[in-house]
Scaffold this active site. Structure first.
Site, mmCIF file in Angstrom:
data_model
loop_
_atom_site.group_PDB
_atom_site.id
_atom_site.type_symbol
_atom_site.label_atom_id
_atom_site.label_comp_id
_atom_site.label_asym_id
_atom_site.label_seq_id
_atom_site.Cartn_x
_atom_site.Cartn_y
_atom_site.Cartn_z
ATOM 1 N N HIS A 267 0.916 -1.113 -0.039
ATOM 2 C CA HIS A 267 0.048 0.012 -0.068
ATOM 3 C C HIS A 267 0.948 1.230 -0.013
ATOM 4 C CE1 HIS A 267 -3.522 2.438 0.421
ATOM 5 N NE2 HIS A 267 -3.818 2.058 1.751
ATOM 6 N N HIS A 308 -2.196 -2.340 -9.624
ATOM 7 C CA HIS A 308 -3.168 -1.458 -8.878
ATOM 8 C C HIS A 308 -4.306 -2.600 -8.867
ATOM 9 C CE1 HIS A 308 -5.845 1.316 -7.056
ATOM 10 N NE2 HIS A 308 -4.679 1.899 -6.413
ATOM 11 N N ASP A 364 2.671 5.845 -6.764
ATOM 12 C CA ASP A 364 4.245 5.514 -5.984
ATOM 13 C C ASP A 364 5.343 5.359 -7.080
ATOM 14 O OD1 ASP A 364 2.934 5.461 -3.403
ATOM 15 O OD2 ASP A 364 2.261 3.448 -3.876
HETATM 16 N N1 ACO Z 1 5.047 -7.073 -10.221
HETATM 17 C C1 ACO Z 1 4.952 -8.318 -10.871
HETATM 18 N N2 ACO Z 1 3.524 -8.776 -11.038
HETATM 19 C C2 ACO Z 1 2.537 -8.397 -10.647
HETATM 20 C C3 ACO Z 1 2.487 -6.929 -9.915
HETATM 21 C C4 ACO Z 1 4.179 -6.476 -9.764
HETATM 22 N N3 ACO Z 1 4.009 -5.078 -9.304
HETATM 23 N N4 ACO Z 1 1.390 -6.588 -9.672
HETATM 24 C C5 ACO Z 1 0.480 -7.558 -9.938
HETATM 25 N N5 ACO Z 1 1.331 -8.533 -10.416
HETATM 26 C C6 ACO Z 1 0.930 -9.886 -11.191
HETATM 27 C C7 ACO Z 1 0.308 -10.769 -10.023
HETATM 28 O O1 ACO Z 1 1.539 -11.752 -9.892
HETATM 29 C C8 ACO Z 1 -0.785 -11.487 -10.629
HETATM 30 O O2 ACO Z 1 -0.238 -12.276 -11.635
HETATM 31 P P1 ACO Z 1 -0.984 -13.898 -12.096
HETATM 32 O O3 ACO Z 1 -2.426 -13.363 -12.655
HETATM 33 O O4 ACO Z 1 -0.222 -14.549 -12.876
HETATM 34 O O5 ACO Z 1 -1.270 -14.417 -10.771
HETATM 35 C C9 ACO Z 1 -1.551 -10.170 -11.498
HETATM 36 O O6 ACO Z 1 -0.631 -9.511 -11.772
HETATM 37 C C10 ACO Z 1 -2.558 -9.718 -10.856
HETATM 38 O O7 ACO Z 1 -1.932 -9.153 -9.477
HETATM 39 P P2 ACO Z 1 -2.628 -9.433 -7.954
HETATM 40 O O8 ACO Z 1 -1.794 -9.448 -6.937
HETATM 41 O O9 ACO Z 1 -4.163 -10.361 -8.105
HETATM 42 O O10 ACO Z 1 -3.428 -7.848 -7.855
HETATM 43 P P3 ACO Z 1 -3.771 -7.329 -6.809
HETATM 44 O O11 ACO Z 1 -5.045 -6.285 -6.918
HETATM 45 O O12 ACO Z 1 -4.250 -8.232 -5.744
HETATM 46 O O13 ACO Z 1 -2.708 -6.377 -6.435
HETATM 47 C C11 ACO Z 1 -1.062 -4.738 -5.945
HETATM 48 C C12 ACO Z 1 -2.460 -5.097 -6.368
HETATM 49 C C13 ACO Z 1 -0.895 -5.128 -4.410
HETATM 50 C C14 ACO Z 1 -0.988 -3.042 -5.958
HETATM 51 C C15 ACO Z 1 0.051 -5.313 -6.785
HETATM 52 O O14 ACO Z 1 -0.169 -4.988 -7.875
HETATM 53 C C16 ACO Z 1 1.537 -4.915 -6.125
HETATM 54 O O15 ACO Z 1 2.062 -5.745 -5.288
HETATM 55 N N6 ACO Z 1 2.264 -4.108 -6.771
HETATM 56 C C17 ACO Z 1 3.383 -3.724 -6.060
HETATM 57 C C18 ACO Z 1 3.112 -2.740 -4.763
HETATM 58 C C19 ACO Z 1 2.676 -1.522 -5.215
HETATM 59 O O16 ACO Z 1 3.151 -0.770 -6.102
HETATM 60 N N7 ACO Z 1 1.815 -1.062 -4.320
HETATM 61 C C20 ACO Z 1 1.190 0.153 -4.394
HETATM 62 C C21 ACO Z 1 -0.253 0.253 -4.641
HETATM 63 S S1 ACO Z 1 -0.842 1.880 -5.080
HETATM 64 C C22 ACO Z 1 -1.353 1.974 -3.341
HETATM 65 O O17 ACO Z 1 -1.685 1.365 -2.626
HETATM 66 C C23 ACO Z 1 -1.320 3.569 -3.023
#
Ligand code: ACO
Length: 429
Positions: A267, A308, A364
């Site tokens: 987050h 996201h 971010d």
């Molecule tokens: N790098 C690599 N793979 C990713 C990333 C990433 N940053 N984000 C998502 N994926 C992949 C997942 O592994 C998943 O793959 P799959 O379908 O093969 O299993 C797919 O994309 C969907 O991702 P989820 O984890 O299901 O998406 P979710 O909505 O649960 O998570 C999150 C969203 C937590 C923001 C995620 O994208 C992440 O961890 N990003 C990196 C951390 C980040 O930048 N957080 C800030 C978010 S904005 C905020 O809170 C202000």
């Protein structure tokens, strides 16, 4: 609000129920499942709330597919261009933008609350010198309830507004004091002749021994960053504030819970993680190696600042921040990490893995580069997010508490542990 229904049938009993499909002003319709347990004797299962609307709200709307974000109906791009952070605070709290008189009164009101109780300064001094500033924020914000007893009645609208003003006003003071504590310098008293952001810069960089005037470029950049972070509907920290607040706990306790939630790297902690990641990548030649790691399901590494839960398109806040990062660097000198971030974005956005999953830079990805240019250390990045998001948390808390139908948030579960069994005697365990 409901003009359609969805019929659900339990195949094992043949029992049927009609559930109303609710339509908001914009966005995806929502199936009202409140009668489901009574009618069909079951609950819904949705870990992570991926398909669940937890509440009804009038504050913020976002369309993840379009990459659109509206505060009280106003597009974020127009607000960032035409309004100050405090005007947006007023908008989020009151539902409308202030006219000149209302704005001036609001600014004066916030300024009148920027000091913190002297007892809190002693409390701050008790933290270890190397405490993470978010640990200090979480603790000190929670402790405000021990100092401001006159605004703890959550059913009194005037007390609620007083708490809102206090929290918005005191967050920068606490944040700057946490920073000063970490570098062993005396915390600065606020200066109410400065703007909200100017005063924060003064409390960060000013010293009792010398004069300090905030740089207008830094002041404007931070003001826009606070504004862009001000609210984002039912994200993890806001939902935490709502859930904590639903027990009728005091607002400072609820906001402290939100602060703790924001700290996590999935987050608000991601802005800190992005810069650490860019440092680790080091040069453009290493990008492919790190992208391969991000795509490897056996490697926990993720591309920080990418992806996201709701945006499946460019995060509109990231677009504004990216532009602003260029502007800030023009004034403060180039940062090789900007080049690296631009390359990383370009390569990732052409990569099948990221394209197929609609993974774009989020809020971010570029914000940390601005913070660094302004001299703000990594461990203060999430604190900056906290200052901006405080108003969103309070607006949601006020909306929830002022609803006479407020109920305590209490999710159910799919239990998969042992069934009932007898406790064996000590010798038989
Ligand atoms: N790098 C690599 N793979 C990713 C990333 C990433 N940053 N984000 C998502 N994926 C992949 C997942 O592994 C998943 O793959 P799959 O379908 O093969 O299993 C797919 O994309 C969907 O991702 P989820 O984890 O299901 O998406 P979710 O909505 O649960 O998570 C999150 C969203 C937590 C923001 C995620 O994208 C992440 O961890 N990003 C990196 C951390 C980040 O930048 N957080 C800030 C978010 S904005 C905020 O809170 C202000």
């Amino acid at each position: 609000m409901a003009n359609k229904t969805v019929t659900l049938t339990d195949n094992s009993t043949g029992k049927t129920t009609e559930l109303p499909l609710l339509n908001g002003t914009c966005g995806t319709p929502v199936l009202d499942v409140r009668s489901l347990n009574k009618e069909l004797g079951c609950f819904t299962f949705d870990p992570g709330f991926k398909a669940t609307a937890s509440c009804q709200s009038e504050i913020t709307y976002l369309d993840g597919a379009k990459g659109e974000l509206l505060y009280r109906g106003y597009p974020i791009e127009q607000l960032a261009e035409q309004c100050s952070f405090l005007e947006v605070c007023y908008l989020l709290l009151h539902g409308e933008l202030p006219n000149e008189q209302a704005r001036d009164e609001f600014v004066a009101n916030i300024s009148s609350h920027t000091m913190i109780n002297e007892g809190l300064r002693v409390f701050l001094d008790g933290f270890r010198y190397d405490a993470h500033p978010m640990a200090i924020m979480t603790g000190v914000v929670g402790s405000l309830s021990a100092f401001y007893h006159d605004s703890l009645n959550i059913y009194d609208p005037e007390q609620r507004m007083m708490t809102a003003h206090r929290l918005i006003a005191k967050m920068p003071t606490i944040a700057a004091a946490a920073y000063k504590h970490s570098i062993g310098e005396p915390a600065m008293y606020p200066r109410n002749d400065l703007s909200y952001t100017g005063n924060f810069l003064y409390m960060m960089w000013g010293r009792p021994t010398e004069a300090y005037e905030p740089d207008p470029v830094a002041e404007k950049a931070l003001d826009v960053l606070f504004l862009l972070h001000a609210d984002h509907e039912q994200n993890a920290s806001t939902s935490t504030v709502r859930l904590a607040g639903s027990s009728q706990t005091n607002p400072f306790g609820a906001i402290a819970a939100g602060t703790a939630s924001l700290w996590g790297p999935a987050h608000g902690g991601a802005n800190e993680a992005v810069l650490r990641m860019l440092d680790e990548i080091g040069s453009v030649s290493n990008i492919d190696k790190f992208l391969a790691r991000a795509k490897d399901k056996n490697d926990p590494f993720r591309l920080m600042g990418f992806g996201h839960r709701v945006y499946k398109n460019f995060d509109p806040r990231a677009k504004i921040i990216k532009k602003m990062a260029h502007k800030v660097l023009e004034n403060y000198g180039d940062d090789p990490r900007m080049e690296l971030a631009l390359h990383l974005e370009e390569i990732a956005r052409k990569d099948d893995y990221f394209v197929k999953r609609n993974l774009y830079p989020n809020v971010d990805f570029y914000s940390g580069i601005i913070y660094q240019a302004l001299g703000i250390p990594y461990n203060m990045f999430t604190v900056m997010f906290t200052i901006g998001r405080t108003v969103g948390w309070i607006a949601h808390w006020m909306e929830m508490v002022s609803d006479p139908k407020m109920v305590i948030g209490r999710p159910r579960q799919l239990y998969t542990g042992h069934g009932p069994r007898d406790v064996p005697s000590l010798k038989k365990r």
